[in-house]
Write an enzyme that holds these catalytic residues in place. Structure first.
Site, short mmCIF file in Angstrom:
data_model
loop_
_atom_site.label_atom_id
_atom_site.label_comp_id
_atom_site.label_asym_id
_atom_site.label_seq_id
_atom_site.Cartn_x
_atom_site.Cartn_y
_atom_site.Cartn_z
N GLY A 1 13.21 24.49 129.80
CA GLY A 1 13.06 25.47 128.73
C GLY A 1 13.55 26.82 129.21
O GLY A 1 13.71 27.04 130.40
N CYS B 1 12.80 20.94 135.68
CA CYS B 1 13.17 22.35 135.63
C CYS B 1 11.97 23.22 135.23
O CYS B 1 11.05 23.36 136.01
CB CYS B 1 14.37 22.53 134.71
SG CYS B 1 15.18 24.11 134.96
N TYR B 2 11.94 23.75 134.01
CA TYR B 2 10.75 24.50 133.58
C TYR B 2 9.51 23.63 133.74
O TYR B 2 8.44 24.11 134.13
CB TYR B 2 10.88 24.95 132.12
CG TYR B 2 9.72 25.80 131.63
CD1 TYR B 2 9.80 27.19 131.67
CD2 TYR B 2 8.56 25.22 131.13
CE1 TYR B 2 8.76 27.98 131.23
CE2 TYR B 2 7.50 26.00 130.68
CZ TYR B 2 7.60 27.38 130.73
OH TYR B 2 6.56 28.15 130.30
N HIS C 1 18.46 18.69 136.60
CA HIS C 1 18.37 18.00 135.31
C HIS C 1 18.87 16.56 135.43
O HIS C 1 20.08 16.32 135.36
CB HIS C 1 19.20 18.75 134.26
CG HIS C 1 18.54 20.01 133.80
ND1 HIS C 1 17.59 20.03 132.82
CD2 HIS C 1 18.67 21.29 134.24
CE1 HIS C 1 17.17 21.28 132.64
NE2 HIS C 1 17.80 22.06 133.49
N GLU D 1 18.71 14.33 133.26
CA GLU D 1 19.08 13.79 131.95
C GLU D 1 20.53 14.06 131.56
O GLU D 1 21.03 13.47 130.62
CB GLU D 1 18.12 14.34 130.87
CG GLU D 1 18.25 15.83 130.53
CD GLU D 1 17.50 16.76 131.46
OE1 GLU D 1 17.33 16.42 132.65
OE2 GLU D 1 17.09 17.85 131.02
N ASP E 1 28.17 8.06 109.27
CA ASP E 1 26.85 8.71 109.31
C ASP E 1 26.15 8.65 107.96
O ASP E 1 25.00 8.24 107.86
CB ASP E 1 26.98 10.17 109.75
CG ASP E 1 27.71 10.31 111.07
OD1 ASP E 1 27.80 9.31 111.80
OD2 ASP E 1 28.22 11.42 111.35
N LYS F 1 26.44 9.51 118.11
CA LYS F 1 27.35 8.69 117.30
C LYS F 1 27.32 7.21 117.69
O LYS F 1 27.27 6.34 116.83
CB LYS F 1 28.77 9.23 117.48
CG LYS F 1 29.74 8.74 116.44
CD LYS F 1 29.64 9.59 115.22
CE LYS F 1 30.75 9.36 114.24
NZ LYS F 1 30.63 10.33 113.13
#
Ligand code: XMP
Length: 531
Positions: free
Chosen positions: A50, A77-78, A171, A173, A230, A381
């Site tokens: 964050g 992280c945060y 990170h 992710e 979509d 997607k």
């Protein structure tokens, strides 16, 4: 279920994406979520990154009850700083921000015995990770150990192994941490023992359930469809959830591809059973576009007219809906927004937690006083395509190239006329037919190998010859690009035989074309569309 508590990082959704890739179910909630209000118990908790500083007086903090759940916690992280703050308030502003790639060492020997944490099982001693932080730990919280270091972060990862609390400064992710998924797998699967039974089918069922609850037994929903993957997937999901109480509207703006309105109608109504109204407004659009050359003006005209027509249609449908005995009012507007479109708008936005949505069709929902419903907002997607396949939508549609809202109007340089539209439509149809039939060396269709391809019309006419006659005809530009994110793109290279065949066919079959050129610019410096 893994509970992901969001502190507003732009990467938070990537955590849920990585968990989905591991077939692990997760729920993302704002960091301020009161745990007493949860009706389920998570198997583990991930605290996201964050943009705040944990020591600031208005910094967001988790409900301390999270530490009484007696489940593993991973702070990213945060999230790591939040852990450290909870256990000793020992976080400081760093002298400089650390942003970018760093080499992580998972055998730290700074005064401790070398130890590989369960969080890093199966990973190499040294690996690349992505850092993005300004603050840092001043010292280890009590009972924590350092489990990884980097040149700039002596506490790049920390752990309280018996409580199974872990914190990583980097990170895991993001794709810039190439082995990050393994870190998340170690946490979710090995440490939390989360079940790996989450599939796209499960996503569909859950989303259908959520829509039913949200809309209620009588509520009605309206939405625009374009024929793209979509909006088609979103429409089909709505149909699964509420059947005919979902009303799809397609506006034919006169600058669609050849036979597109017909095909969309066929797919949505015949194949998918969706309740669809097609409004043929092509003449209205084309007459408004008459004489307009500026691309931004063309975009505006098309966008605004679309809104006007959609509103008119929505009013009609709402009136009819009111008169059906079983139905209630139209309260919701469906939008096929994907995660990359809403990164900004879904994150936790500071202590006053307002969740706003900024990305919608020209502000239509606010104007019409409708609430937004966005079943695809957590997906990327490729995931939408997977659900599309799951929902039985034809492969051809699931893998369709993107088509811009302003349609062929931004593929015709300068003024749009019915004649130019016809020429581009026909040339494009030939190009698409050949791309679908053509194969790459390893046997995939050229269409699938390419990210986006189309025919367009250049501004000037050129001289050609038909039979014995000189012809002053149009110049068709073909374009095909490969890209992963549409932010950059590379022009696609065709072999001579394919290129000649397409060129010959367009020259011979489309009346009014004098030349066919291949537009071979990458992005940058060009954009994908011509205008
Ligand atoms: P550009 O031309 O900006 O295109 O390189 C990137 C991607 O965005 C699509 N695009 C649009 N889509 N309205 C849309 O809905 C627009 O005005 C628009 N302009 C570009 C383009 O087709 C490509 O996929």
């Amino acid at each position: 279920t893994i509970l992901v508590l969001d502190f507003g990082s732009q990467y938070t959704h990537l955590i849920t994406r990585r968990l989905r890739e591991l077939n692990v179910y997760s729920e993302m909630l704002p960091c301020t979520q009161k745990l007493a209000d949860l009706t389920w118990k998570p198997k583990g908790v991930i605290l996201s990154g964050g943009p705040y500083s944990v020591y600031a007086s208005d910094a967001p903090h988790v409900d301390p009850e999270v530490f009484n759940l007696d489940v593993p916690i991973l702070g990213i992280c945060y999230g790591l700083q939040e852990l450290a703050w909870h256990f000793g308030k020992n976080v400081l502003a760093g002298e400089k921000r650390e942003y970018g790639r760093a080499a992580l060492n998972i055998h730290p020997r700074n005064g401790q015995e070398a130890h590989v944490s369960r969080l890093f099982e199966g990973l190499p001693d040294d690996m690349d990770v992505w850092m993005s932080h300004g603050d840092k730990l001043s010292r280890l919280p009590d009972d924590f150990i350092t489990i990884a270091t980097s040149a700039n972060s002596p506490y790049a990862a920390i752990a309280h192994e018996s409580k199974e609390y872990y914190g990583v400064q980097f990170h895991p992710e993001v794709t810039h941490t190439p082995k990050g998924t393994q870190v998340i797998r170690n946490f979710a699967v090995s440490i939390c023992k989360a079940r790996q039974n989450w599939t796209m089918e499960a996503f569909r069922d859950k989303e259908v359930e959520r829509i039913r609850k949200l809309v209620g037994p009588k509520g009605q929903v309206i939405g625009a469809v374009s024929g793209g993957v979509d909006s088609t997937v979103a429409a089909k999901l709505m149909h699964e959830a509420i059947g005919d109480r979902f009303h799809a509207v397609m506006v034919d703006n006169g600058v669609l591809r050849k036979d597109e309105a017909k095909q969309v109608k066929q797919t949505l109504t015949k194949n998918l059973g969706v309740n669809l109204t097609v409004v043929d407004a092509s003449e209205r659009f084309l007459s408004l576009l008459k004489g307009v050359e500026d691309p931004e003006k063309k975009r505006k005209i098309i966008g605004n007219t679309f809104i006007e027509i959609f509103e008119e249609e929505a009013k009609k449908i709402a009136k009819e809906a009111e008169n059906t005995p079983r139905a209630g009012n139209i309260e919701y507007f469906l939008q096929g927004t994907l995660y990359p479109d809403v990164i900004e708008s879904i994150s936790f936005k500071g202590p006053s937690a307002t969740i706003k949505t900024h990305h919608n069709v020209g502000g239509l929902p606010e104007k019409m006083n409708l609430k937004l419903i966005e079943p695809l907002r957590e997906l990327f997607k490729d995931e939408v395509r997977a659900i599309g396949t799951e929902l039985g939508i034809a492969e051809e549609l699931v893998w369709r190239h993107p088509f811009p809202g302003p349609g062929l109007a931004i593929r015709i340089i300068g003024e749009v006329t019915p004649e130019k539209v016809r020429i581009v439509q026909e040339a494009d149809a030939i190009f698409m037919e050949e791309l679908k039939a053509g194969k790459t060396k390893d046997g995939t269709s050229l269409y699938r190998d390419i990210s986006q391809a189309f025919a367009a019309l250049f501004v000037d006419k050129a001289v050609g010859v038909v039979g014995d006659q000189r012809l002053h005809g149009y110049v068709i530009a073909l374009r095909a690009v490969k890209t992963t994110d549409f932010m950059t793109a590379k022009a696609y290279w065709f072999d001579e035989e394919f290129a000649s065949r397409v060129s010959d066919r367009i020259g011979n079959e489309v009346q009014g074309v004098a030349r066919v050129v291949y537009e071979w610019t990458s992005k940058p410096p060009a954009t994908i569309e011509l205008e």
